[in-house]
Each structure stands twice: as structure tokens, then as C-alpha cells.
Design a protein around this motif. Structure first.
Motif, mmCIF file in Angstrom:
data_model
loop_
_atom_site.group_PDB
_atom_site.id
_atom_site.type_symbol
_atom_site.label_atom_id
_atom_site.label_comp_id
_atom_site.label_asym_id
_atom_site.label_seq_id
_atom_site.Cartn_x
_atom_site.Cartn_y
_atom_site.Cartn_z
ATOM 1 N N UNK A 8 0.694 -1.266 0.185
ATOM 2 C CA UNK A 8 0.309 -0.373 0.243
ATOM 3 C C UNK A 8 1.155 0.856 -0.220
ATOM 4 N N UNK A 9 2.288 1.354 0.133
ATOM 5 C CA UNK A 9 3.334 2.391 0.743
ATOM 6 C C UNK A 9 4.104 2.411 -0.842
ATOM 7 N N UNK A 10 3.929 1.343 -1.331
ATOM 8 C CA UNK A 10 4.947 0.877 -2.895
ATOM 9 C C UNK A 10 4.540 2.385 -3.963
ATOM 10 N N UNK A 11 5.457 2.651 -4.636
ATOM 11 C CA UNK A 11 5.305 3.161 -5.452
ATOM 12 C C UNK A 11 5.578 2.754 -6.709
ATOM 13 N N UNK A 12 6.079 1.354 -6.977
ATOM 14 C CA UNK A 12 6.277 0.186 -7.897
ATOM 15 C C UNK A 12 7.758 1.042 -8.579
ATOM 16 N N UNK A 13 8.628 1.599 -8.012
ATOM 17 C CA UNK A 13 10.021 1.831 -8.448
ATOM 18 C C UNK A 13 11.116 0.586 -8.640
ATOM 19 N N UNK A 14 11.178 -0.253 -8.567
ATOM 20 C CA UNK A 14 11.459 -1.429 -8.284
ATOM 21 C C UNK A 14 12.969 -1.795 -8.635
ATOM 22 N N UNK A 26 8.121 -8.590 -9.843
ATOM 23 C CA UNK A 26 6.769 -7.357 -10.302
ATOM 24 C C UNK A 26 6.459 -8.336 -10.785
ATOM 25 N N UNK A 27 4.813 -7.880 -10.313
ATOM 26 C CA UNK A 27 3.290 -8.281 -10.831
ATOM 27 C C UNK A 27 3.493 -7.815 -12.669
ATOM 28 N N UNK A 28 2.052 -7.701 -13.156
ATOM 29 C CA UNK A 28 1.904 -7.548 -14.464
ATOM 30 C C UNK A 28 1.623 -5.594 -14.136
ATOM 31 N N UNK A 29 1.238 -4.375 -13.485
ATOM 32 C CA UNK A 29 1.362 -3.577 -12.799
ATOM 33 C C UNK A 29 2.876 -3.019 -12.410
#
Length: 116
Positions: A8-14, A26-29
Motif C-alpha cells: 500500500x506504500x509502494x510506488x513501484x520503483x522496482x 514484479x507483477x503485471x502492473x
């Protein structure tokens, strides 16, 4: 080492996947998930610590090492497996306050002036 990934905090920087690809995927998004659970093997610990420090959203939390909890039920035993603070009798027969570590617990209602 045990971690928590707060999606819920993650912004998906990877960046976590870059540092520990065997632990994060990583998921599809483009959002990470834990590939093998919260318990981290010793071989992956360095990469996970780097991912934890580099995560810009602070979405990875170090939960520390798992600590076995005592079964409980032992009277007088705290969860730290040490005995409770001992209660002693004062010279006048009243129960004396216990010492916690090196700090003496004082009775706040007691008169502390030594004017006599």
C-alpha cells in the motif's frame, strides 16, 4: 532476517527487484511481491538490506529475526524468560519498591525532603 513488504506504500520503483531478484518479483502492473515469503535466507540478506535502504517509498520493513515465543503459563515469568522484579520487605515491614535495572523506582507520594 524477516521482512514485510507494504504494497500500500509502494510506488513501484522496482529497486528491490534490482538488488534482490530472487526475493522480489514484479507483477503485471510493476509492483513487487515477495517471491519466497517473509523469511529471508542468509544468502539473500545483503541484497534485501540494500533494497530496504534504497526503497524510496520505505515499503520494506525489517521485522528482525524470528524469536520463538515461550509456551507461557509459567507463573512469575515474563515474556523475556527472566524472572519478575523481586519485591522485598522494607525495614518497617512494608513492601519495598523494586529496582528496574539501575534505576530505583520511587514512591511519588513519599516525602523526599531531608530537612530533619
Amino acid at each position: 532476517m524477516r521482512i514485510k513488504l507494504d504494497r500500500t506504500v509502494c510506488d513501484g520503483f522496482g529497486t528491490c527487484v534490482v538488488h534482490a531478484p530472487d526475493v522480489f518479483s514484479l507483477d503485471d502492473w510493476g509492483y513487487p511481491s515477495l517471491a519466497a515469503g517473509n523469511d529471508i535466507a542468509a544468502a539473500d540478506e545483503a541484497g534485501v538490506r540494500r533494497a530496504l535502504l534504497d526503497c524510496p517509498a520505505h515499503a520494506i520493513v525489517d521485522l528482525g529475526d524470528p524469536v520463538p515465543m515461550p509456551a507461557g503459563g509459567e507463573p512469575g515469568m515474563a515474556r523475556n524468560l527472566g524472572p519478575d522484579a523481586p519485591w522485598t520487605k522494607a525495614a518497617n515491614g512494608a513492601a519495598a519498591l523494586p529496582r528496574l535495572g539501575s534505576v530505583l523506582v520511587r514512591d511519588p507520594t513519599a516525602d523526599t525532603d531531608d530537612d530533619s
